[in-house]
Design an enzyme around this catalytic site. Structure first.
Site, mmCIF file in Angstrom:
data_model
loop_
_atom_site.group_PDB
_atom_site.id
_atom_site.type_symbol
_atom_site.label_atom_id
_atom_site.label_comp_id
_atom_site.label_asym_id
_atom_site.label_seq_id
_atom_site.Cartn_x
_atom_site.Cartn_y
_atom_site.Cartn_z
ATOM 1 N N SER A 67 -36.049 -2.164 -14.413
ATOM 2 C CA SER A 67 -36.917 -3.124 -13.731
ATOM 3 C C SER A 67 -38.397 -2.829 -13.952
ATOM 4 C CB SER A 67 -36.555 -3.146 -12.243
ATOM 5 O OG SER A 67 -37.175 -4.202 -11.574
ATOM 6 N N ASP A 287 -38.087 -6.694 -15.854
ATOM 7 C CA ASP A 287 -36.802 -7.351 -16.157
ATOM 8 C C ASP A 287 -36.741 -8.764 -15.589
ATOM 9 O OD1 ASP A 287 -36.584 -6.621 -13.481
ATOM 10 O OD2 ASP A 287 -34.457 -6.126 -13.603
ATOM 11 N N GLU A 388 -39.021 -10.930 -0.539
ATOM 12 C CA GLU A 388 -39.819 -9.770 -0.152
ATOM 13 C C GLU A 388 -41.239 -9.999 -0.661
ATOM 14 O OE1 GLU A 388 -37.090 -5.906 0.036
ATOM 15 O OE2 GLU A 388 -37.185 -6.717 -1.989
ATOM 16 N N ALA A 389 -42.203 -9.316 -0.047
ATOM 17 C CA ALA A 389 -43.602 -9.487 -0.462
ATOM 18 C C ALA A 389 -43.784 -9.140 -1.936
ATOM 19 C CB ALA A 389 -44.511 -8.616 0.404
ATOM 20 N N ARG A 519 -39.885 3.978 9.260
ATOM 21 C CA ARG A 519 -38.483 4.018 8.812
ATOM 22 C C ARG A 519 -38.315 5.154 7.814
ATOM 23 N NH1 ARG A 519 -38.607 1.519 3.610
ATOM 24 N NH2 ARG A 519 -36.342 1.651 3.450
ATOM 25 N N SER A 521 -37.220 6.974 4.421
ATOM 26 C CA SER A 521 -36.993 6.559 3.035
ATOM 27 C C SER A 521 -35.500 6.658 2.726
ATOM 28 C CB SER A 521 -37.782 7.472 2.095
ATOM 29 O OG SER A 521 -37.316 7.349 0.769
ATOM 30 N N GLY A 522 -35.054 5.833 1.798
ATOM 31 C CA GLY A 522 -33.651 5.898 1.382
ATOM 32 C C GLY A 522 -33.389 6.950 0.325
ATOM 33 N N THR A 523 -34.464 7.489 -0.276
ATOM 34 C CA THR A 523 -34.260 8.381 -1.432
ATOM 35 C C THR A 523 -34.946 9.739 -1.329
ATOM 36 O OG1 THR A 523 -36.142 7.305 -2.508
ATOM 37 C CG2 THR A 523 -33.946 6.475 -3.047
ATOM 38 N N ARG A 528 -41.678 6.424 6.162
ATOM 39 C CA ARG A 528 -42.668 5.414 5.773
ATOM 40 C C ARG A 528 -43.262 4.762 7.028
ATOM 41 N NH1 ARG A 528 -42.237 5.191 0.407
ATOM 42 N NH2 ARG A 528 -40.211 5.671 -0.554
#
Length: 555
Positions: A67, A287, A388-389, A519, A521-523, A528
């Site tokens: 991406s 992409d 999403e923004a 929240r 982070s997922g990784t 954040r």
């Protein structure tokens, strides 16, 4: 699973051993790492796709792309039967499969999963996987790794669809599973035909007013999208589009170009400057699944006017709402009783956009961050619009609503030909074919934005004036363990640790139009922080104060 199948997996997986010390994790939409360490991961995703195809008795897609990441990275995404992302139920298995340390452990994992999921190996219907890749130099070798993964499952067939945008591959998977022709040419024809239909339905005299400039200049991020847009442009002939930074240029993929760069840095991409002042500009990502618009100011050092995903969503919502109102004006034909238009956002959507949409009387829903959550919620409505923004989003139409629209359109054409209600029905049907309902698609998005602006007679400046974004600030705070933060209400409220949300509320209350949430982070082990307020200084101060609170509570 018979001995031939077992030996095939053992033999082929021995050619794709995991590099020492490498551990990958499934992100929002797949795996993404430096391309040099991805061969084993992509090979195993090929196996996963074949198993998914056998389980669902459907065509599955595998897309090799990273991406908006830099050119040395690559990744792999899976397209489920609907054309959407891989079912979340299978994500844990994807993680386990990618990280199984040896061929023997990989085989054991697959054997157990096949038994648990009752995946048929009876050969009644072979697995079929469509493979695609973007323009990255590493793509060809990784696509071959995916092909070998697919063909290590007996009876599985891998079809190389060539160099594509990610949304094109998702569209092809959805089309194939609906029994529709699904070549790249079919994709281009569907988009161009539905675009022409919408152009023909523009109100007389409406296409040229409000200072609207006909020209559009598009930044292709030096990726696959620019070249595909040029093909589409030749088919249309009615749009004045200039593509810069296409994959045929000498520039580097996603380097100082692309939707992600423009949206986050709020600067013009390479190749754009004050000479473009007054011209409508757009930027795709590498992409071509994200899209933002912008205009360049006459002064060389001034910031661009960014028109992000929230504003694209608002434009689409205004247009769709108008068409539905035309349909509902015709009282002699029964209205669609359960017609529901839903707007789906995450907490990162600018508060001004959410307020604007609510003031239009629209139903706005929040989901956790991630396209997979937005897409799933949008499917609950007759028409669901999500963005999403960052410019990733689309419009979903329910099958029931499309069927009703077709019946309604036929009735109106016989009894009220040329009425606004008939035109509205035809427009909505054309939008359902123009927009990519499988996934966010910058190419179909550009065409829909352009035709709606012509329909409204709006310039980019008029569009940008729908509302004014509240100043915001995003920060991240390093923590020892991100899992110690637990959130609820679409990640807008902290449940644990106790007391943190109350402290955030007390701080936020000090600021005019203040809004703040945190929240994990997922990784990575960071939390954040997102803050909004009436001025940039206030938003910055609020974000910094809440970052300190996170640090105090978590250390």
């Amino acid at each position: 699973m018979n001995e031939l199948q077992k030996s095939l997996i053992l033999e082929s997986s021995s050619r794709f051993l995991i590099p020492q010390g490498v551990k990958v994790s499934y992100g929002t939409a797949g795996f993404r790492e430096d391309a040099s360490i991805l061969s084993s991961t992509v090979y195993r995703v090929g196996i996963l796709a074949a198993l998914r195809s056998l389980k669902t008795q459907s065509v599955i897609g595998v897309m090799i792309t990273a991406s908006h990441n830099k050119v040395s990275d690559n990744g792999v995404k899976i397209a489920d039967p609907s054309g959407g992302m891989l079912s979340q139920d299978w994500e844990p298995f994807a993680d386990e499969l990618a990280n199984a340390p040896s061929p023997q452990q990989l085989l054991q994992l697959i054997t157990e999963f096949v038994e648990k999921e009752r995946i048929p190996f009876d050969g009644v219907r072979p697995a079929e996987i469509l493979l695609g890749r973007d323009t990255r130099p590493s793509g060809e070798a990784l696509l071959e790794a995916a092909r070998q993964g697919v063909t290590s499952i007996v009876g599985a067939v891998a079809s190389d669809m060539g160099i594509l945008t990610t949304p094109q591959l998702h569209w092809m998977v959805r089309a194939r599973n609906k029994g529709i022709k699904a070549s790249e040419q079919d994709y281009f024809e569907q988009l161009s035909n539905s675009f022409r239909c919408l152009m023909d339905l523009i109100p007389t005299g409406q296409s040229k007013c409000d200072g609207m400039n006909d020209k559009l200049v598009v930044d292709g991020a030096n990726g696959v999208g620019g070249a595909k847009l040029q093909i589409l442009h030749k088919l249309l002939n009615v749009l004045d589009i200039e593509v810069r930074n296409s994959s045929q240029d000498e520039g580097v993929l996603n380097d100082g170009v692309g939707a992600d760069y423009v949206q986050k840095e709020k600067v013009a991409p390479r190749g754009f400057g004050s000479k473009d002042a007054g011209i409508r500009c757009a930027s795709l990502d590498g992409d071509a699944d994200r899209l933002v618009y912008f205009s360049v100011p006459p002064e060389s050092n001034a910031p661009i006017d960014l028109v992000d995903g929230d504003k694209i969503l608002s434009l689409f919502a205004v247009f769709i709402r108008e068409q539905l109102s035309f349909l509902n004006e015709k009282e002699d034909i029964k209205n669609f009783d359960k017609s529901r238009l839903g707007i789906i956002q995450t907490a990162y959507a600018n508060g001004a956009s959410t307020n604007y949409l609510k003031h239009l009387g629209l139903e706005v829903n929040l989901t956790p961050t991630g396209v997979k959550y937005l897409h799933e919620k949008a499917a609950d409505f007759d028409i669901g619009i999500y963005f999403e923004a960052n410019g990733h989003g689309t419009i979903l139409f329910s099958e029931t609503f499309i069927e009703w629209l077709e019946v309604r359109s036929n009735k109106l054409s016989s009894g009220s030909k040329g009425s606004e209600a008939e035109k509205a029905a035809l427009r909505l049907l054309a939008v359902s074919k123009l927009i990519n309902q499988a996934v966010g698609d910058a190419l179909s998005g550009v065409l829909l934005v352009e035709v709606i602006l012509k329909h409204m007679g709006w310039s980019i400046h008029r569009w940008n004036e729908l509302y004014h974004d509240l100043p915001s600030r995003q920060l991240k705070v390093k923590v020892a363990d991100r899992t110690s933060v637990v959130t609820a209400n679409a990640e807008t409220v902290v449940v644990r640790p106790p007391g943190l949300q109350e402290a955030i509320n007390a701080e936020t209350a000090k600021y005019t139009q203040g809004r703040c949430f945190v929240r994990p982070s997922g990784t990575e082990d960071v939390v954040r922080v997102y803050a909004e307020a009436s001025t940039q200084e206030a938003a910055d101060t609020l974000a910094n104060c809440v970052a300190k609170l996170v640090d105090q509570f978590l250390g």
